[in-house]
Design a protein around this motif. Structure first.
Motif, mmCIF file in Angstrom:
data_model
loop_
_atom_site.group_PDB
_atom_site.id
_atom_site.type_symbol
_atom_site.label_atom_id
_atom_site.label_comp_id
_atom_site.label_asym_id
_atom_site.label_seq_id
_atom_site.Cartn_x
_atom_site.Cartn_y
_atom_site.Cartn_z
ATOM 1 N N ILE A 96 49.027 -42.363 -32.726
ATOM 2 C CA ILE A 96 49.979 -41.246 -32.713
ATOM 3 C C ILE A 96 51.333 -41.679 -33.269
ATOM 4 N N ASP A 97 51.753 -42.896 -32.991
ATOM 5 C CA ASP A 97 52.993 -43.410 -33.587
ATOM 6 C C ASP A 97 52.902 -43.372 -35.111
ATOM 7 N N ALA A 98 51.742 -43.774 -35.648
ATOM 8 C CA ALA A 98 51.562 -43.770 -37.102
ATOM 9 C C ALA A 98 51.590 -42.351 -37.652
ATOM 10 N N MET A 99 51.001 -41.418 -36.924
ATOM 11 C CA MET A 99 51.005 -40.022 -37.359
ATOM 12 C C MET A 99 52.416 -39.446 -37.357
ATOM 13 N N LEU A 100 53.190 -39.742 -36.332
ATOM 14 C CA LEU A 100 54.557 -39.225 -36.248
ATOM 15 C C LEU A 100 55.456 -39.839 -37.310
ATOM 16 N N ALA A 101 55.177 -41.085 -37.655
ATOM 17 C CA ALA A 101 55.950 -41.703 -38.732
ATOM 18 C C ALA A 101 55.696 -40.990 -40.055
ATOM 19 N N ALA A 102 54.464 -40.503 -40.225
ATOM 20 C CA ALA A 102 54.118 -39.789 -41.458
ATOM 21 C C ALA A 102 54.587 -38.344 -41.427
ATOM 22 N N CYS A 103 54.623 -37.755 -40.226
ATOM 23 C CA CYS A 103 55.017 -36.343 -40.094
ATOM 24 C C CYS A 103 55.636 -36.112 -38.720
ATOM 25 N N PRO A 104 56.947 -36.213 -38.590
ATOM 26 C CA PRO A 104 57.586 -35.969 -37.291
ATOM 27 C C PRO A 104 57.394 -34.542 -36.791
ATOM 28 N N ASP A 105 57.035 -33.619 -37.682
ATOM 29 C CA ASP A 105 56.885 -32.210 -37.301
ATOM 30 C C ASP A 105 55.422 -31.855 -37.012
ATOM 31 N N ILE A 106 54.697 -32.712 -36.287
ATOM 32 C CA ILE A 106 53.358 -32.341 -35.836
ATOM 33 C C ILE A 106 53.498 -31.136 -34.918
ATOM 34 N N ARG A 107 52.689 -30.098 -35.168
ATOM 35 C CA ARG A 107 52.806 -28.865 -34.387
ATOM 36 C C ARG A 107 52.148 -29.010 -33.009
ATOM 37 N N CYS A 108 50.846 -29.317 -33.020
ATOM 38 C CA CYS A 108 50.051 -29.390 -31.792
ATOM 39 C C CYS A 108 49.288 -30.714 -31.788
ATOM 40 N N LEU A 109 49.063 -31.243 -30.600
ATOM 41 C CA LEU A 109 48.370 -32.523 -30.497
ATOM 42 C C LEU A 109 47.758 -32.632 -29.106
ATOM 43 N N ARG A 110 46.487 -32.972 -29.053
ATOM 44 C CA ARG A 110 45.848 -33.134 -27.743
ATOM 45 C C ARG A 110 44.624 -34.030 -27.882
ATOM 46 N N ASP A 111 44.357 -34.843 -26.849
ATOM 47 C CA ASP A 111 43.117 -35.607 -26.826
ATOM 48 C C ASP A 111 42.008 -34.702 -26.305
ATOM 49 N N ALA A 112 40.848 -34.783 -26.953
ATOM 50 C CA ALA A 112 39.751 -33.849 -26.653
ATOM 51 C C ALA A 112 38.821 -34.470 -25.625
ATOM 52 N N THR A 113 39.132 -34.283 -24.343
ATOM 53 C CA THR A 113 38.342 -34.900 -23.272
ATOM 54 C C THR A 113 37.355 -33.877 -22.713
ATOM 55 N N ARG A 114 37.455 -33.543 -21.443
ATOM 56 C CA ARG A 114 36.524 -32.565 -20.867
ATOM 57 C C ARG A 114 36.613 -31.239 -21.613
ATOM 58 N N GLY A 115 35.457 -30.701 -21.957
ATOM 59 C CA GLY A 115 35.438 -29.462 -22.725
ATOM 60 C C GLY A 115 35.430 -29.678 -24.214
#
Length: 355
Positions: A223-242
């Motif tokens: 996630i740190d790497a993703m934010l470095a590439a795009c600080p304006d990530i809209r939505c983010l969630r780990d896909a666990t139960r469900g």
């Protein structure tokens, strides 16, 4: 079990009991020795402050990371306790770290509360504590406080763990399930359903000669790497139960948009596909413990994918769909045969005890 960030007194306790008994939860010497030996021994350093009733964190240590506190808690009740690719201790640390990280927070400190069933082998508890130590170290977090309870035989299923965590969100990061906008891209970080399939096989509920390890891992580095590439990530969630299906439905409903995903772009292992076909399961609902779903602006998708694939935890990342205006609140799967179907949120229980 109290402040385990700090060390315990110079006398190092070592319990000789083979199994947990009720005296280990009675508040006396047996409990203190268990905490010092198994938990402080794994998580702390030798100093009297380890046995205080609270962890003490300087506010300056938090403030230098950002301007908002993120706080989460979760309880883990997986069966079996040990499975290919991890165990309940790995889950407890990675799951809480990930719940913090998907807000954009830097995870810093965890607590560890355990409910032990009378008769649990002490060696099992040692293995779990060691897994927690290794996973916390890999994630760059510290387990700083906790609690131990012992219940009579038959009153629990071997071992339950509750972990709470705190982290700090840097200024300018605004990630929310309500921020998806038409035109945005939908990304997953890798193969879906690995954890759910691994648990099925570990329970011997599936007569397959398959090697499917759980994907259980902390994702804060990715996630740190993703934010470095795009600080304006809209939505983010780990896909666990469900699974991914439930996460996408939450994004669609909270943002008031439609989400369209393409079946042919979903990263799935052939072994997981085969397991799902045998049992009549939909891999979109299978649990993951080391995969995330992100919504990013369309013009940032390519650089986010590039950053993810450069990280060990995102090598199989893929753009799987996009955000549309209508029908609001719906998730639509475009099948490989050219048709479409609605992907609803999970109703009921598809797999028991997966985290």
């Amino acid at each position: 079990m109290n402040d385990m960030s700090a060390p315990f007194p110079p006398r190092r306790a070592r319990i000789n009991d083979v199994t947990i008994n009720l005296t280990h939860g009675a508040g006396g010497k047996a409990m203190r020795d268990l905490i010092q030996d198994v938990f402080v021994g794994a998580f702390g350093q030798p100093d009297a402050a380890a046995m205080e009733d609270q962890a003490r964190v300087p506010l300056s240590a938090l403030a230098r990371h950002g301007d908002r506190l993120a706080f989460t808690t979760d309880t883990y009740v997986v069966d079996p306790l040990f499975f290919p690719g991890g165990d309940i201790g790995t889950l407890a640390v990675a799951g809480t770290v990930n719940d913090l990280a998907v807000s954009g927070a830097r995870p810093l400190y965890l607590s560890c509360g355990v409910v032990l069933e009378e008769g649990l082998p002490v060696e099992t508890l040692r293995r779990v504590a060691e897994s927690m130590r290794r996973t916390a170290e890999a994630a760059g977090v510290r387990i700083v406080t906790g609690d131990t309870k012992v219940v009579e035989r038959g009153s629990a299923d071997k071992l339950f763990i509750n972990t709470a965590g705190i982290g700090v969100i840097p200024a300018g990061i605004e990630i929310s399930s309500a921020r998806a906008r038409p035109g945005d891209a939908v990304i997953v970080s890798g193969h879906l359903g690995d954890h759910g399939a691994a648990i099925l096989i570990a329970r011997k509920q599936l007569a397959l000669e398959a090697d499917i390890p759980s994907d259980c891992r902390p994702l804060n580095g990715l996630i740190d790497a993703m934010l470095a590439a795009c600080p304006d990530i809209r939505c983010l969630r780990d896909a666990t139960r469900g699974g991914v299906a439930t996460v996408l439905n939450e994004f669609a409903q909270d943002s008031g948009v439609a989400i369209r995903i393409r079946e042919e772009t979903l990263p799935l292992r052939e072994t997981v596909k085969g397991a799902c076909e045998i049992l009549g399961l939909d891999p979109l609902y299978l649990a993951n413990e080391g995969k995330l779903v992100a919504v990013v602006p369309a013009d940032a998708a390519e650089r986010v994918i590039e950053a993810m694939r450069a990280h060990p935890d995102g090598r199989d990342a893929a753009v799987v769909g996009c955000i549309a205006e209508r029908p609001r609140g719906a998730v639509i799967l475009e099948t490989g045969f050219g048709g479409e179907r609605i992907v609803d949120m999970l109703v009921g229980e598809q797999l028991p005890r997966i985290c």
